[in-house]
Enzyme design. Structure first.
Site, short mmCIF file in Angstrom:
data_model
loop_
_atom_site.label_atom_id
_atom_site.label_comp_id
_atom_site.label_asym_id
_atom_site.label_seq_id
_atom_site.Cartn_x
_atom_site.Cartn_y
_atom_site.Cartn_z
CG ASP A 53 -5.48 -5.12 5.35
OD1 ASP A 53 -6.33 -4.21 5.33
OD2 ASP A 53 -4.29 -4.93 5.68
CG HIS B 62 -3.91 -1.79 8.85
ND1 HIS B 62 -4.12 -2.81 7.94
CD2 HIS B 62 -3.51 -2.38 10.00
CE1 HIS B 62 -3.85 -3.97 8.52
NE2 HIS B 62 -3.49 -3.75 9.77
CG HIS C 287 -2.33 0.56 0.80
ND1 HIS C 287 -3.46 0.37 1.54
CD2 HIS C 287 -2.73 1.36 -0.24
CE1 HIS C 287 -4.49 1.01 0.97
NE2 HIS C 287 -4.06 1.62 -0.11
CD GLU D 88 -0.09 -4.29 1.75
OE1 GLU D 88 0.43 -5.41 1.94
OE2 GLU D 88 0.51 -3.20 1.97
CG ASP E 40 -2.23 1.94 5.41
OD1 ASP E 40 -2.02 1.29 6.47
OD2 ASP E 40 -2.49 1.40 4.32
CG HIS F 287 2.69 -1.57 4.38
ND1 HIS F 287 2.06 -2.78 4.25
CD2 HIS F 287 3.19 -1.54 5.64
CE1 HIS F 287 2.16 -3.45 5.39
NE2 HIS F 287 2.85 -2.73 6.24
CG ASP G 101 -6.10 -0.38 4.74
OD1 ASP G 101 -5.92 -1.35 5.50
OD2 ASP G 101 -5.17 0.18 4.13
CG ASP H 190 -4.81 -3.23 2.50
OD1 ASP H 190 -4.93 -4.47 2.40
OD2 ASP H 190 -3.83 -2.68 3.03
#
Ligand code: LYS
Length: 291
Positions: free
Chosen positions: A216, A122, A97, A259, A124, A137, A120, A214
């Site tokens: 995830d 996260h 990312h 990712e 980031d 990332h 995401d 992302d």
């Protein structure tokens, strides 16, 4: 009808786990281009970027491989700018990312006023000073936000980056693993909203949308083959719904899909499930699935 320009960015140095550079070829091998064409898109595949090795890429503070990340993103930025100038909705296949730095920067070079939907687990949004891991990332947003820029040290090979997104034009969806310092930054900038209502607000703003997805964000039961999985994620249907909904705004201008890491899948089934989810999320960006 949608015209889609695809760029592969097989880059992994924004984080420590290899395998994520295989994302672009795996996503293509799962039939992305054919499936987009079958749903009526005009598709041009620009192929994969190649990235040069950077010697003596010593950490700056705890930030790892800044020169490699800076130069890869500069290349990506130019490539995304060119795809946008050719008139396509740009689809960037990562890679990790950290690539959002170049993707959003290149997008902003063509469309100066953007909104960003960041899907995401996260945020980031760590800065080089707050990052607990030093992995870039986990930091890309911090380099792009106008309100943060003056507070961020300039890493080697990062001086080409111009802040290009305002805090009010950012929406996060799927967050569930945010570092304490990131919470603080989000609060300071007034960035909130984890729902489709916030996306609708962006739709009203009528700015081109950059969707940075992302894998995830989805629950690890669907997309386990990724570097930093977090339980409690979006279901497949929720994940695709976001893309279909953004498609319907008519404002989608660029997409990142990042990712996907086959080396993090424990079985072929786990890898296949993750890659197929990535393909379907991209398909959802260009029309409703299964209609
Ligand atoms: N927040 C952590 C960090 O800054 C994890 C980021 C994970 C990004 N996929 O490193």
């Amino acid at each position: 009808h949608h015209s889609v320009g695809i760029i592969g960015a097989p880059f992994s140095k924004g984080q420590p786990r290899d395998g994520v550079e295989k994302g672009p070829d795996l996503i293509r091998a799962a039939g992305l281009v054919e499936k987009l064409r079958a749903q009526g898109c005009a598709v041009k595949d620009y192929g994969n970027l190649t990235f040069v090795d950077v010697a003596n890429d010593e950490p700056i503070g705890n930030v790892k491989r800044p020169r490699a990340v800076g130069s890869a993103n500069q290349r990506l930025s130019a490539a995304v700018h060119a795809v946008k100038n050719d008139g396509y909705t740009c689809v960037m296949l990562g890679g990790d990312h950290s690539l959002a730095i170049g993707s959003i920067q290149g997008h902003a070079a063509a469309k100066e006023d953007l909104s960003v939907v960041w899907v995401d687990a996260h945020a980031d949004i760590n800065t080089p000073l707050t990052s607990p891991t030093g992995n870039i990332h986990g930091q890309p947003m911090s380099y792009l936000i106008r309100e943060l820029h003056s507070k961020i040290p300039v890493l080697p090979n990062f001086s080409w980056i111009k802040p290009c997104v305002s805090a009010k034009d950012i929406v996060y969806i799927g967050l569930r693993d945010v570092d304490p310092e990131e919470h603080h930054i989000l609060k300071l900038l007034g960035i909130k909203g984890y729902s489709m209502t916030e996306v609708d607000r962006l739709g009203i703003a009528k700015k081109p949308i950059h969707l940075s997805y992302d894998i995830d964000a989805l629950d690890p039961s669907i997309s386990p083959a990724t570097g930093t999985p977090v339980v409690g994620g979006l279901t497949y249907r929720e994940g695709v719904y976001i893309t279909e909904h953004i498609c319907q705004t008519g404002l989608l201008s660029a997409v990142d899909m990042v990712e996907v890491n086959p080396k993090r899948g424990r079985t072929d089934g786990e890898i296949r499930s993750t890659v197929n989810a990535a393909v379907d999320l991209i398909r959802g960006c260009f029309g409703k699935l299964r209609e």
